[in-house]
Design a protein around this motif. Sequence first.
Motif, short mmCIF file in Angstrom:
data_model
loop_
_atom_site.label_atom_id
_atom_site.label_comp_id
_atom_site.label_asym_id
_atom_site.label_seq_id
_atom_site.Cartn_x
_atom_site.Cartn_y
_atom_site.Cartn_z
N ASN A 48 -7.92 25.28 88.59
CA ASN A 48 -8.26 24.18 88.88
C ASN A 48 -9.77 23.41 88.61
O ASN A 48 -9.98 24.20 88.59
CB ASN A 48 -9.36 23.89 90.37
N GLY A 49 -8.55 22.59 88.07
CA GLY A 49 -9.82 21.54 86.78
C GLY A 49 -8.95 20.70 85.49
O GLY A 49 -7.93 20.57 85.42
N ILE A 76 -6.76 14.95 73.63
CA ILE A 76 -6.10 15.46 74.50
C ILE A 76 -6.46 15.53 76.21
O ILE A 76 -7.60 15.87 76.47
CB ILE A 76 -5.84 16.98 74.12
N LEU A 77 -5.36 15.51 76.62
CA LEU A 77 -5.78 15.65 78.65
C LEU A 77 -5.17 17.24 78.98
O LEU A 77 -3.73 16.94 78.31
CB LEU A 77 -5.92 14.35 79.09
N GLU A 78 -6.20 18.06 79.40
CA GLU A 78 -5.50 18.92 80.13
C GLU A 78 -5.47 19.26 81.30
O GLU A 78 -7.81 18.77 81.83
CB GLU A 78 -6.68 20.28 78.96
N VAL A 79 -4.34 20.11 81.70
CA VAL A 79 -5.14 20.47 83.20
C VAL A 79 -4.95 21.37 83.89
O VAL A 79 -3.36 21.73 82.98
CB VAL A 79 -4.04 19.05 84.45
N ALA A 99 -1.59 13.68 87.67
CA ALA A 99 -1.46 15.80 87.95
C ALA A 99 -1.69 15.42 89.06
O ALA A 99 -2.94 15.21 89.60
CB ALA A 99 -1.85 16.53 86.90
N LYS A 100 -0.88 15.64 90.42
CA LYS A 100 -2.07 15.57 91.74
C LYS A 100 -2.57 16.51 92.00
O LYS A 100 -2.50 17.40 92.03
CB LYS A 100 -0.21 15.50 92.99
N ASP A 103 -1.79 22.62 80.90
CA ASP A 103 -0.96 21.99 80.39
C ASP A 103 -1.86 20.82 79.37
O ASP A 103 -2.98 20.15 79.59
CB ASP A 103 0.23 20.83 81.17
N PHE A 104 -0.67 20.28 78.14
CA PHE A 104 -1.29 19.36 77.30
C PHE A 104 -0.72 18.50 77.34
O PHE A 104 0.93 17.70 77.05
CB PHE A 104 -0.93 20.20 75.93
N LEU A 105 -1.38 17.21 77.17
CA LEU A 105 -1.28 15.57 77.18
C LEU A 105 -1.24 15.32 75.83
O LEU A 105 -2.54 15.34 76.28
CB LEU A 105 -1.41 15.28 78.01
#
Length: 442
Positions: free
Chosen positions: A123-124, A194-197, A297-298, A147-149
């Motif tokens: 979670n982050g 990069i946005l990582e979730v 990313a909900k 995931d990497f965006l």
Amino acid sequence: MSGFGNEFASEDSRCPGSLPEGQNNPQVCPYGLYAEQLSGSAFTCPRSTNKRSWLYRILPSVRHKPFTPMSCGDLTESWNEVEPDPNQLLWKPFNIPKSSEKKVDFISGLHTVCGAGDSKSRNGIAIHMFTCNTSMIDKCFQNADGDFLIVPQQGEILITTEFGKMMVEPNEICVIQQGMRFSVDVFRETRGYILEVFGVHFELPDLGPIGANGLANPRDFQTPVAWYEDRTVATGYTIVNKYQGKLFSCQQDFSPFNVVAWHGNYTPYKYNLENFMVLNCVAFDHADPSIFTVLTAKSTRPGVAIADFVIFPPRWGVANHTFRPPYYHRNCMSEFMGLIKGHYEAKEEGFQPGGASLHSIMTPHGPDVDCFEKNSTAVLKPERVAEGTMAFMFESSFSMAVTKWGLDTCHRLDKSYYKCWEALKSHFNPNWKPSSNSAPNH
């Protein structure tokens, strides 16, 4: 192949019939391949959220030497290494190392700017910059955490994955989902965001009363077709694994890009931001930026995102009796902004391509002095907004901490940022009276 979240099937044309017919895991696969499933969700997730693909490969990914720790460089998940900073933050364009001075590939060029949460608890979020000048040679990366965006800003990148290849240019994005192995080739000094979730996957936002069409249309997402190499690497091929916020590496003697065929709905994909169908106000007032959401990313709370990827593309501004640039704002969300190209309308001078800003939870932000004064007296006629520009925002419900690299080590923080609002002056007039010209004509 086009579509978002579709069930795809692909085989390299050099091996026709390499996809098994009628089943996933035959006793003997065509061409003597190994069957391997890659799961992106729990087996028992509802069908609408169940993610998995079957890969048919020359050798399975399990054949490798043990993983051992390696240096993480500026990649981190340590959110308490410096004291919190609630101020408005602006970064000048992040430096790209000169290839003549030091060879830096995608992995060694990763730098964490900010983030929150925890990959262990799934979670982050984390936000990184990548700055590199050389391709990854006999090396690939796997993110076991999330995931990497990826948002290239300068220089195109060729991404080789287990599913095939994708060329991703500035003004395009790609998503490499959890566990997918990939390698990055660059052709010059290269930079991006990069946005990582952690714990969730990106999906298209719900459209509600917008209807069936609009924003990022599913047909415009592109998934690679199968491509393989049957290559032995006697000197050793390196797998770099991001696991629980740390980096580990292992060796094997063959290329991991040996998938001859695959099928499923858990894939990497890319999207061209020029294909975004922009919606905007056509009467009065400034719509909230959520109308520009490309991917979300909900979280478990309805309507609240772990992260949204939002863009501010070229569009028409036609609102009457309206201050058209973004309004002054304090937000219960964190707003990290980047600029791929052009000039952002609310701050045309200080905010530069390759730089960034962070307006943390409840930190005030909005147009600078020049933008406010100019647009408060502008003749309101239809006009193109953000022509030649592409700004974006990573918005998150998490209260993000900035890393030591982001606040200090990178040496790109503009400590005079606050001054862009200092010359705002009071226009209050206690004797003001409404006139017929001041009433909105809706």
